[in-house]
Design a protein around this motif. Structure first.
Motif, PDB file in Angstrom:
ATOM      1  N   GLY A   1      -2.917   5.380   5.419  1.00 44.30           N
ATOM      2  CA  GLY A   1      -2.114   6.608   4.814  1.00 44.30           C
ATOM      3  C   GLY A   1      -2.508   6.795   3.260  1.00 44.30           C
ATOM      4  N   ALA A   2      -2.685   5.781   2.587  1.00 47.60           N
ATOM      5  CA  ALA A   2      -3.459   6.035   1.073  1.00 47.60           C
ATOM      6  C   ALA A   2      -4.655   6.620   1.196  1.00 47.60           C
ATOM      7  N   ILE A   3      -5.493   6.027   1.897  1.00 49.75           N
ATOM      8  CA  ILE A   3      -6.943   6.502   2.110  1.00 49.75           C
ATOM      9  C   ILE A   3      -6.966   8.243   2.225  1.00 49.75           C
ATOM     10  N   LEU A   4      -5.902   8.668   3.280  1.00 52.32           N
ATOM     11  CA  LEU A   4      -5.730  10.056   3.593  1.00 52.32           C
ATOM     12  C   LEU A   4      -5.315  10.846   2.388  1.00 52.32           C
ATOM     13  N   GLY A   5      -4.488  10.189   1.534  1.00 55.43           N
ATOM     14  CA  GLY A   5      -3.856  10.838   0.297  1.00 55.43           C
ATOM     15  C   GLY A   5      -2.442  10.917   0.600  1.00 55.43           C
ATOM     16  N   ALA A   6      -1.750  10.096   1.277  1.00 60.66           N
ATOM     17  CA  ALA A   6      -0.302   9.776   1.371  1.00 60.66           C
ATOM     18  C   ALA A   6       0.188   9.103   0.057  1.00 60.66           C
ATOM     19  N   THR A   7       1.408   9.192  -0.364  1.00 58.31           N
ATOM     20  CA  THR A   7       1.757   8.822  -1.541  1.00 58.31           C
ATOM     21  C   THR A   7       2.159   7.063  -1.430  1.00 58.31           C
ATOM     22  N   SER A   8       1.658   6.252  -2.000  1.00 55.86           N
ATOM     23  CA  SER A   8       2.081   4.670  -1.898  1.00 55.86           C
ATOM     24  C   SER A   8       2.523   4.171  -3.176  1.00 55.86           C
ATOM     25  N   GLU A   9       3.378   4.871  -3.783  1.00 54.30           N
ATOM     26  CA  GLU A   9       3.632   4.594  -5.189  1.00 54.30           C
ATOM     27  C   GLU A   9       5.360   4.225  -5.211  1.00 54.30           C
ATOM     28  N   PHE A  10       6.042   4.169  -3.936  1.00 53.95           N
ATOM     29  CA  PHE A  10       7.488   4.011  -4.134  1.00 53.95           C
ATOM     30  C   PHE A  10       7.708   2.341  -4.198  1.00 53.95           C
ATOM     31  N   ASN A  11       8.809   2.115  -4.820  1.00 58.10           N
ATOM     32  CA  ASN A  11       9.161   0.741  -5.447  1.00 58.10           C
ATOM     33  C   ASN A  11      10.370   0.299  -4.696  1.00 58.10           C
ATOM     34  N   LYS A  12      10.491  -0.668  -4.002  1.00 54.51           N
ATOM     35  CA  LYS A  12      11.810  -1.161  -3.505  1.00 54.51           C
ATOM     36  C   LYS A  12      12.571  -0.255  -2.601  1.00 54.51           C
ATOM     37  N   MET A  13      11.902   0.699  -1.750  1.00 51.37           N
ATOM     38  CA  MET A  13      12.513   1.439  -0.685  1.00 51.37           C
ATOM     39  C   MET A  13      13.067   0.700   0.353  1.00 51.37           C
ATOM     40  N   GLU A  14      14.420   0.937   0.301  1.00 53.48           N
ATOM     41  CA  GLU A  14      15.247   0.254   1.397  1.00 53.48           C
ATOM     42  C   GLU A  14      15.612   1.099   2.394  1.00 53.48           C
TER      43      GLU A  14
END
Length: 589
Positions: free
Chosen positions: A395-408
């Motif tokens: 997903g990150a390679i395709l441009g999705a956001t990989s910056e969320f922190n402690k998503m519950e």
């Protein structure tokens, strides 16, 4: 200096909501309940209260005849890990053959960390009651990481009072998938099955570099009771599903087509096809899965979200764009999981100049702990394996956001077409980080965290302009409730305002009572709390307090079960000693 505390071991709880029968003066002629709101309790102010799981909250019950009753809430214990029910040990670890795993002294390994609960009825009101619960961690044995456990509990209900009792327990068999890895939160599906999770999926790249010393191999050797076996990281990090048959047998599967990540929990839309995930850890990602058929998660299409920020106020707001990762079935991805390794899927390099010249993408994700960025390129023909076995990296390679922190956890409000999501800490990748490979999320640091509200719409298209086959597509995300960091600890040791949420974790929503329940896993409140938030009045009420150090967990809102309404709620690892109870929090007579 605090006095030493005697901590009563605690596991999980259930609030029995008031019904017309137990609040009306004449129970033989009950009046229907119109609404229930909560009058909150104060934070604990004595050592005894700080060491206990308790409630001093009340339910304010309005009946259809206009009368009101104030009903105090009460806490009752049912059982504790390590106790014996029908000759079986609550919370014990088992190997592939169903045998209890013991230490060198012959003592069983018993979990201190129960988490997700699903209380359900088989065959409706005439059927038996069962509860599936997770044990998120186990003590390590001599060789390290242990297999975890799900248990099927047989439950009986007092039809008059609503009180519950566990009469039998049995571990649930995951031998077809190599055991179960770090089961966290869970939810009862609309089709009456338990949907669970495998949190903190192992890093397949690190495993391949040293499989002998990997925690995956430790896990496998403990599970198979074989000192020579080598583990397989791609078997872990999936959504689990458990169906309870009328004869009381539990059937467990893992859904490989839903992707592989750090599943906190899933929540299902009213179409019984569209599913959203919580991906726990640092530098994580938001996902949507659309099943091919209703009530069937064995095949579908996986999407990852891109956060397009519109505000940094009140926890932040964004428009959400969806990137299609691929379509697959459980069977084909399980076959890949059993046959490929990380180096079959990706090319890697540490040479920045070479990477830029040869089509590599720099990403930073929780797949390797969110510590360092990676330069990766998908090998030809391995896109499907990348999408479903390395969902966050792909997903990150395709441009999705990989910056969320402690998503519950996430939970649906069906009437208002909303989803609520807990973000325990708004930190790290969610703040401005210009040196990261991507910096979509740029919010002020808020260590006490935020509960977000997500809006849905039909007729949506993905980033490529192709129609998304669902009427429940998230289009916007914005802060609903935020905590408040304190510059200096207060007199009780709180680092966040004790009258607001801090580090929200488990969420559950009651359609009947229009109430969002919020459980904390906080190092910012001296005691973790459980809260009730009325989505109409916007009133936040503290309804339960866990022992010092204990996480509040295991939320499940049950609007109707044989004429009763329940909220499952518990605690794990109170006082850092880790004993847990199964309890009942009910209205006093």
């Amino acid at each position: 200096m605090k006095k030493s505390k005697v901590l009563v071991p605690l596991l999980s709880a259930a609030i029995l909501f008031p019904t017309a029968v137990n609040v009306h003066a004449n129970p033989n002629k009950p009046v229907e309940v119109k609404s229930v709101q909560f009058a909150g309790m104060q934070a604990p102010d004595t050592d005894a209260k700080r060491s206990s799981m308790y409630s001093e909250a009340s339910a304010i019950v309005t009946l259809k005849d206009g009368s009101q009753k104030i009903v105090p809430l009460e806490y009752k214990a049912l059982t504790r890990p390590g106790e014996i029910i029908n000759g079986k040990i609550v919370g014990a670890a088992h190997d592939i053959n169903g045998n209890i795993i013991k230490d060198k002294n012959g003592n069983p390994y018993v979990s201190t960390s129960p988490d997700g609960n699903s209380l359900l009825s088989v065959n409706g009101e005439s059927g038996k009651l069962y509860m599936i619960n997770h044990f998120e961690s186990m003590p390590s044995n001599e060789i390290g990481n242990m297999p975890k456990a799900l248990y099927l509990n047989t439950v009986v209900q007092d039809k008059k009072t609503g009180e519950l009792k566990i009469t039998d327990i049995n571990p649930i068999d995951f031998s077809a998938d190599g055991g179960v890895w770090t089961p966290c939160a869970g939810v009862l599906s609309p089709w009456n099955t338990h949907l669970g999770s495998e949190e903190y999926e192992p890093d397949a790249r690190a495993f391949e570099a040293n499989p002998e010393k990997s925690s995956v191999t430790q896990f496998a050797r403990n599970y198979y009771q074989n000192a020579n076996v080598i583990g397989n990281p791609y078997l872990y990090g999936h959504t689990t599903e458990v169906k309870v048959h009328p004869n009381g047998e539990a059937e467990a599967v893992k859904h490989y087509s839903m992707g592989r990540l750090s599943f906190e929990n899933v929540t299902v839309a009213p179409d019984n096809r569209t599913v959203y995930f919580g991906d726990d850890g640092s530098y994580t990602m938001s996902f949507m899965y659309i099943a091919d058929k209703a009530n069937d998660l064995t095949a579908g299409t996986l999407y990852a979200a891109k956060w397009n920020q519109t505000s940094d106020q009140n926890g932040g707001s964004a428009n959400i764009e969806w990137i299609k990762l691929g379509h697959a079935s459980d069977k084909e991805i399980k076959n890949l999981a059993e046959s490929v390794k990380f180096s079959d899927i990706f090319e890697t390099t540490t040479d920045t100049s070479y990477a830029k010249a040869n089509g590599f993408t720099q990403i930073k994700t929780n797949s390797n702990g969110g510590k360092d960025s990676e330069w990766l390129k998908v090998k030809p023909g391995m896109e499907k394996a990348a999408a479903f076995l390395e969902s966050r990296r792909y997903g990150a390679i395709l441009g999705a956001t990989s910056e969320f922190n402690k998503m519950e956890t996430l939970t649906f409000n069906k009437a208002d077409n909303k989803i609520y999501m807990a973000m325990s800490y708004v930190e790290k990748g969610m703040t401005k980080n210009p040196t990261d490979p991507a910096d979509d999320v740029q919010l002020p640091k808020l260590s006490a965290g935020t509960v977000y509200e997500m809006s849905l719409a039909k007729g949506q298209k993905d980033r490529e302009g192709k129609s998304i086959n669902s009427d429940y597509v998230v289009t916007k995300m914005s802060g609903l409730l935020t905590g408040e960091d304190l510059a200096v600890k207060d007199a009780d040791g709180n680092k966040a305002n004790p009258d607001k949420i801090a580090n929200p974790d488990n969420l559950a929503y009651s359609e009947k009572y229009r109430t969002l329940f919020i459980a904390e896993d906080s190092n910012m409140h001296t005691n973790n709390f459980g809260w009730a938030y009325n989505v109409d009045t916007k009133e936040l009420s503290r309804i339960i307090s866990a022992p010092d150090g204990g996480e509040v967990t295991g939320l499940q809102a049950i609007d109707e079960l044989n004429g009763k309404s329940y909220l499952m709620v518990g605690s794990q690892n109170p006082g850092n000693i880790g004993y847990i109870d199964l309890t009942l929090l009910s209205t006093k007579k």
